[in-house]
Design a protein around this motif. Structure first.
Motif, PDB file in Angstrom:
ATOM      1  N   ALA A 180     -34.269 -65.604 -24.713  1.00  0.00           N
ATOM      2  CA  ALA A 180     -33.910 -64.240 -25.109  1.00  0.00           C
ATOM      3  C   ALA A 180     -35.133 -63.398 -25.422  1.00  0.00           C
ATOM      4  CB  ALA A 180     -32.986 -64.296 -26.326  1.00  0.00           C
ATOM      5  N   ASP A 181     -36.217 -64.056 -25.829  1.00  0.00           N
ATOM      6  CA  ASP A 181     -37.433 -63.316 -26.189  1.00  0.00           C
ATOM      7  C   ASP A 181     -38.492 -63.357 -25.099  1.00  0.00           C
ATOM      8  OD1 ASP A 181     -38.010 -66.001 -26.380  1.00  0.00           O
ATOM      9  OD2 ASP A 181     -39.229 -65.819 -28.200  1.00  0.00           O
ATOM     10  N   LEU A 182     -38.064 -63.565 -23.853  1.00  0.00           N
ATOM     11  CA  LEU A 182     -39.011 -63.680 -22.744  1.00  0.00           C
ATOM     12  C   LEU A 182     -39.953 -62.484 -22.664  1.00  0.00           C
ATOM     13  CD1 LEU A 182     -39.985 -65.150 -20.155  1.00  0.00           C
ATOM     14  CD2 LEU A 182     -38.228 -63.892 -18.902  1.00  0.00           C
ATOM     15  N   ALA A 183     -39.427 -61.280 -22.881  1.00  0.00           N
ATOM     16  CA  ALA A 183     -40.240 -60.066 -22.732  1.00  0.00           C
ATOM     17  C   ALA A 183     -41.387 -60.015 -23.732  1.00  0.00           C
ATOM     18  CB  ALA A 183     -39.365 -58.829 -22.889  1.00  0.00           C
ATOM     19  N   GLY A 184     -41.248 -60.689 -24.871  1.00  0.00           N
ATOM     20  CA  GLY A 184     -42.292 -60.639 -25.882  1.00  0.00           C
ATOM     21  C   GLY A 184     -43.198 -61.838 -25.913  1.00  0.00           C
ATOM     22  N   ARG A 185     -42.993 -62.785 -25.023  1.00  0.00           N
ATOM     23  CA  ARG A 185     -43.815 -64.004 -25.018  1.00  0.00           C
ATOM     24  C   ARG A 185     -45.110 -63.763 -24.243  1.00  0.00           C
ATOM     25  NH1 ARG A 185     -40.423 -68.891 -26.189  1.00  0.00           N
ATOM     26  NH2 ARG A 185     -42.230 -70.060 -25.431  1.00  0.00           N
ATOM     27  N   GLY A 186     -46.205 -64.361 -24.752  1.00  0.00           N
ATOM     28  CA  GLY A 186     -47.509 -64.124 -24.132  1.00  0.00           C
ATOM     29  C   GLY A 186     -48.084 -65.299 -23.388  1.00  0.00           C
ATOM     30  N   ASP A 187     -47.350 -66.416 -23.258  1.00  0.00           N
ATOM     31  CA  ASP A 187     -47.877 -67.574 -22.538  1.00  0.00           C
ATOM     32  C   ASP A 187     -47.904 -67.303 -21.038  1.00  0.00           C
ATOM     33  OD1 ASP A 187     -45.227 -68.922 -21.316  1.00  0.00           O
ATOM     34  OD2 ASP A 187     -44.812 -68.146 -23.316  1.00  0.00           O
ATOM     35  N   VAL A 188     -48.663 -68.128 -20.315  1.00  0.00           N
ATOM     36  CA  VAL A 188     -48.889 -67.892 -18.887  1.00  0.00           C
ATOM     37  C   VAL A 188     -47.586 -67.928 -18.093  1.00  0.00           C
ATOM     38  CG1 VAL A 188     -49.993 -68.788 -16.809  1.00  0.00           C
ATOM     39  CG2 VAL A 188     -51.259 -68.747 -18.965  1.00  0.00           C
ATOM     40  N   LEU A 189     -46.752 -68.932 -18.345  1.00  0.00           N
ATOM     41  CA  LEU A 189     -45.512 -69.042 -17.577  1.00  0.00           C
ATOM     42  C   LEU A 189     -44.628 -67.817 -17.785  1.00  0.00           C
ATOM     43  CD1 LEU A 189     -43.545 -70.500 -15.763  1.00  0.00           C
ATOM     44  CD2 LEU A 189     -42.773 -71.844 -17.743  1.00  0.00           C
ATOM     45  N   SER A 190     -44.491 -67.383 -19.020  1.00  0.00           N
ATOM     46  CA  SER A 190     -43.663 -66.200 -19.289  1.00  0.00           C
ATOM     47  C   SER A 190     -44.216 -64.964 -18.591  1.00  0.00           C
ATOM     48  CB  SER A 190     -43.576 -65.956 -20.796  1.00  0.00           C
ATOM     49  OG  SER A 190     -42.952 -67.046 -21.446  1.00  0.00           O
ATOM     50  N   ARG A 191     -45.516 -64.823 -18.605  1.00  0.00           N
ATOM     51  CA  ARG A 191     -46.133 -63.673 -17.936  1.00  0.00           C
ATOM     52  C   ARG A 191     -45.892 -63.720 -16.430  1.00  0.00           C
ATOM     53  NH1 ARG A 191     -50.332 -60.784 -20.618  1.00  0.00           N
ATOM     54  NH2 ARG A 191     -50.559 -61.376 -22.799  1.00  0.00           N
ATOM     55  N   LEU A 192     -45.988 -64.916 -15.841  1.00  0.00           N
ATOM     56  CA  LEU A 192     -45.761 -65.043 -14.401  1.00  0.00           C
ATOM     57  C   LEU A 192     -44.313 -64.737 -14.042  1.00  0.00           C
ATOM     58  CD1 LEU A 192     -47.843 -68.262 -13.597  1.00  0.00           C
ATOM     59  CD2 LEU A 192     -48.339 -65.938 -12.837  1.00  0.00           C
ATOM     60  N   ILE A 193     -43.387 -65.174 -14.897  1.00  0.00           N
ATOM     61  CA  ILE A 193     -41.978 -64.896 -14.630  1.00  0.00           C
ATOM     62  C   ILE A 193     -41.715 -63.393 -14.643  1.00  0.00           C
ATOM     63  CG2 ILE A 193     -39.647 -65.119 -15.597  1.00  0.00           C
ATOM     64  CD1 ILE A 193     -40.392 -67.946 -16.477  1.00  0.00           C
ATOM     65  N   ARG A 194     -42.421 -62.668 -15.505  1.00  0.00           N
ATOM     66  CA  ARG A 194     -42.196 -61.223 -15.631  1.00  0.00           C
ATOM     67  C   ARG A 194     -42.896 -60.404 -14.553  1.00  0.00           C
ATOM     68  NH1 ARG A 194     -43.593 -62.124 -21.166  1.00  0.00           N
ATOM     69  NH2 ARG A 194     -45.433 -60.814 -20.918  1.00  0.00           N
ATOM     70  N   VAL A 195     -43.763 -61.024 -13.758  1.00  0.00           N
ATOM     71  CA  VAL A 195     -44.464 -60.287 -12.712  1.00  0.00           C
ATOM     72  C   VAL A 195     -43.452 -59.625 -11.778  1.00  0.00           C
ATOM     73  CG1 VAL A 195     -45.893 -60.525 -10.640  1.00  0.00           C
ATOM     74  CG2 VAL A 195     -46.567 -61.679 -12.761  1.00  0.00           C
ATOM     75  N   GLY A 250     -43.228 -54.472  -7.110  1.00  0.00           N
ATOM     76  CA  GLY A 250     -42.342 -53.608  -6.336  1.00  0.00           C
ATOM     77  C   GLY A 250     -40.978 -54.212  -6.112  1.00  0.00           C
ATOM     78  N   GLY A 251     -40.469 -54.950  -7.110  1.00  0.00           N
ATOM     79  CA  GLY A 251     -39.157 -55.571  -6.977  1.00  0.00           C
ATOM     80  C   GLY A 251     -39.211 -57.019  -6.560  1.00  0.00           C
ATOM     81  N   ASP A 252     -40.368 -57.456  -6.091  1.00  0.00           N
ATOM     82  CA  ASP A 252     -40.536 -58.862  -5.705  1.00  0.00           C
ATOM     83  C   ASP A 252     -41.010 -59.669  -6.904  1.00  0.00           C
ATOM     84  OD1 ASP A 252     -39.798 -58.422  -3.080  1.00  0.00           O
ATOM     85  OD2 ASP A 252     -41.846 -57.946  -2.448  1.00  0.00           O
ATOM     86  N   ARG A 253     -40.300 -60.739  -7.222  1.00  0.00           N
ATOM     87  CA  ARG A 253     -40.674 -61.624  -8.307  1.00  0.00           C
ATOM     88  C   ARG A 253     -40.968 -63.011  -7.750  1.00  0.00           C
ATOM     89  NH1 ARG A 253     -39.762 -59.765 -13.460  1.00  0.00           N
ATOM     90  NH2 ARG A 253     -38.570 -57.816 -13.647  1.00  0.00           N
ATOM     91  N   LEU A 254     -41.730 -63.771  -8.496  1.00  0.00           N
ATOM     92  CA  LEU A 254     -42.082 -65.112  -8.049  1.00  0.00           C
ATOM     93  C   LEU A 254     -40.859 -66.014  -8.072  1.00  0.00           C
ATOM     94  CD1 LEU A 254     -45.480 -65.635  -9.926  1.00  0.00           C
ATOM     95  CD2 LEU A 254     -45.154 -65.121  -7.506  1.00  0.00           C
ATOM     96  N   ARG A 307     -43.860 -72.913  -9.749  1.00  0.00           N
ATOM     97  CA  ARG A 307     -44.286 -74.324  -9.823  1.00  0.00           C
ATOM     98  C   ARG A 307     -45.692 -74.493  -9.267  1.00  0.00           C
ATOM     99  NH1 ARG A 307     -46.584 -77.957  -6.150  1.00  0.00           N
ATOM    100  NH2 ARG A 307     -46.106 -80.100  -6.801  1.00  0.00           N
ATOM    101  N   ASP A 308     -45.970 -73.871  -8.125  1.00  0.00           N
ATOM    102  CA  ASP A 308     -47.294 -73.992  -7.514  1.00  0.00           C
ATOM    103  C   ASP A 308     -48.372 -73.387  -8.410  1.00  0.00           C
ATOM    104  OD1 ASP A 308     -46.118 -75.226  -5.381  1.00  0.00           O
ATOM    105  OD2 ASP A 308     -46.218 -73.509  -4.032  1.00  0.00           O
ATOM    106  N   GLN A 309     -48.059 -72.255  -9.030  1.00  0.00           N
ATOM    107  CA  GLN A 309     -49.023 -71.614  -9.920  1.00  0.00           C
ATOM    108  C   GLN A 309     -49.343 -72.523 -11.107  1.00  0.00           C
ATOM    109  OE1 GLN A 309     -50.714 -68.804  -9.625  1.00  0.00           O
ATOM    110  NE2 GLN A 309     -49.747 -67.977  -7.794  1.00  0.00           N
ATOM    111  N   MET A 310     -48.326 -73.149 -11.683  1.00  0.00           N
ATOM    112  CA  MET A 310     -48.532 -73.996 -12.856  1.00  0.00           C
ATOM    113  C   MET A 310     -49.308 -75.261 -12.514  1.00  0.00           C
ATOM    114  SD  MET A 310     -47.306 -72.051 -15.064  1.00  0.00           S
ATOM    115  CE  MET A 310     -47.600 -73.118 -16.471  1.00  0.00           C
ATOM    116  N   VAL A 311     -49.032 -75.860 -11.364  1.00  0.00           N
ATOM    117  CA  VAL A 311     -49.764 -77.057 -10.948  1.00  0.00           C
ATOM    118  C   VAL A 311     -51.226 -76.717 -10.674  1.00  0.00           C
ATOM    119  CG1 VAL A 311     -49.996 -78.775  -9.117  1.00  0.00           C
ATOM    120  CG2 VAL A 311     -47.748 -78.279 -10.073  1.00  0.00           C
TER     121      VAL A 311
END
Length: 254
Positions: A27-42, A45-49, A55-59
């Motif tokens: 529920a607090d994804l928008a306020g989280r500052g960890d790398v995974l949360s930031r990548l999810i929010r990328v 132009g409407g395209d998200r990971l 998974r590839d980014q984290m590995v």
């Protein structure tokens, strides 16, 4: 061996994908500052990971930005720990804020023990390398080990001598722990920054003495200490930095 490797990758993927699913539902994804949360929010132009891309980014982050730095630090502690003079110099640098020396220690340990010993490329077209004509499809390996061990590049190449990196930058293509050219490691600067920070904390608080000899062995694609770069760690006495003395002008009497 390959079966076990495949099973390990499958287990790792299951853990990462479970973490991705859990994080997407936070529920607090928008306020989280960890790398995974930031990548999810990328949002490009409407395209998200996708989950697979996440998974590839984290590995990549784990293997390219964690194990390599940890290995470089292990070699640095081992090399400093082999000499009482090097240990004293490192402690002096750590307690006095001499980050230039600590960075030189890190660079010299990576020269002697590059984490990636060589880079390999397969030619898509014929090429001439060093006067040798090579056909398309040939595999070419550039040896970082050889470049680092050439005496014309680094005098007394077998010696651990951090001073060679003080106040100077090595000529291009003579110091290549991060590769070179347009494909040089994007995290090179950050790796040195975090390596110096770790060495500063370690040598400020601890004495590190190497135990026995060690040698490199290749694990997957990285060159690591065969015996784990074993060291004995003991706590150092705290260095008290004297407080500045305030000088007050004396008032004339009479």
């Amino acid at each position: 061996m390959w079966r076990r490797a495949a099973e390990t990758i499958h287990e790792l993927d299951a853990l990462i994908h479970a973490e991705i699913r859990e994080r997407r539902a936070c529920a607090d994804l928008a306020g989280r500052g960890d790398v995974l949360s930031r990548l999810i929010r990328v949002d490009d132009g409407g395209d998200r990971l996708t989950d697979a891309e996440l998974r590839d980014q984290m590995v990549t982050l784990l293997l390219a930005g964690h194990e390599t730095t940890a290995t470089a630090l292990a070699w640095a502690l081992y090399e400093v720990g082999r000499s009482p003079e090097q240990r004293e110099r490192a402690r002096t640098a750590a307690t006095s804020g001499d980050d230039a020396w600590l960075e030189a220690v890190l660079k010299e340990s990576m020269r002697l023990h590059p984490v990636i010993p060589m880079v390999v490329r397969t030619l898509k077209a014929p090429a001439t390398v060093g006067g040798v004509d090579l056909p398309a499809g040939a595999t070419v390996a550039a040896s970082i080990l050889v470049a680092h061990a050439r005496p014309e590049n680094h005098p007394e190449p077998g010696a651990f001598s951090p001073g060679r990196f003080l106040g100077t930058s090595p000529p291009p293509n003579t110091w290549l722990p991060f590769g070179g050219g347009v494909r040089r490691c994007i995290g090179a600067g950050f790796s040195l920054l975090e390596g110096v920070a770790v060495l500063r904390e370690v040598f400020t608080a601890f004495d590190v003495v190497a135990v026995g000899e060690d040698e490199p062995r290749v694990r997957n694609i990285t060159s690591v200490p065969r015996h784990g770069a074993r060291v004995v760690v003991s706590r150092q006495p705290v260095v008290e930095v004297p407080a500045p003395v305030e000088v007050v002008a004396a008032t004339p009497v009479g």
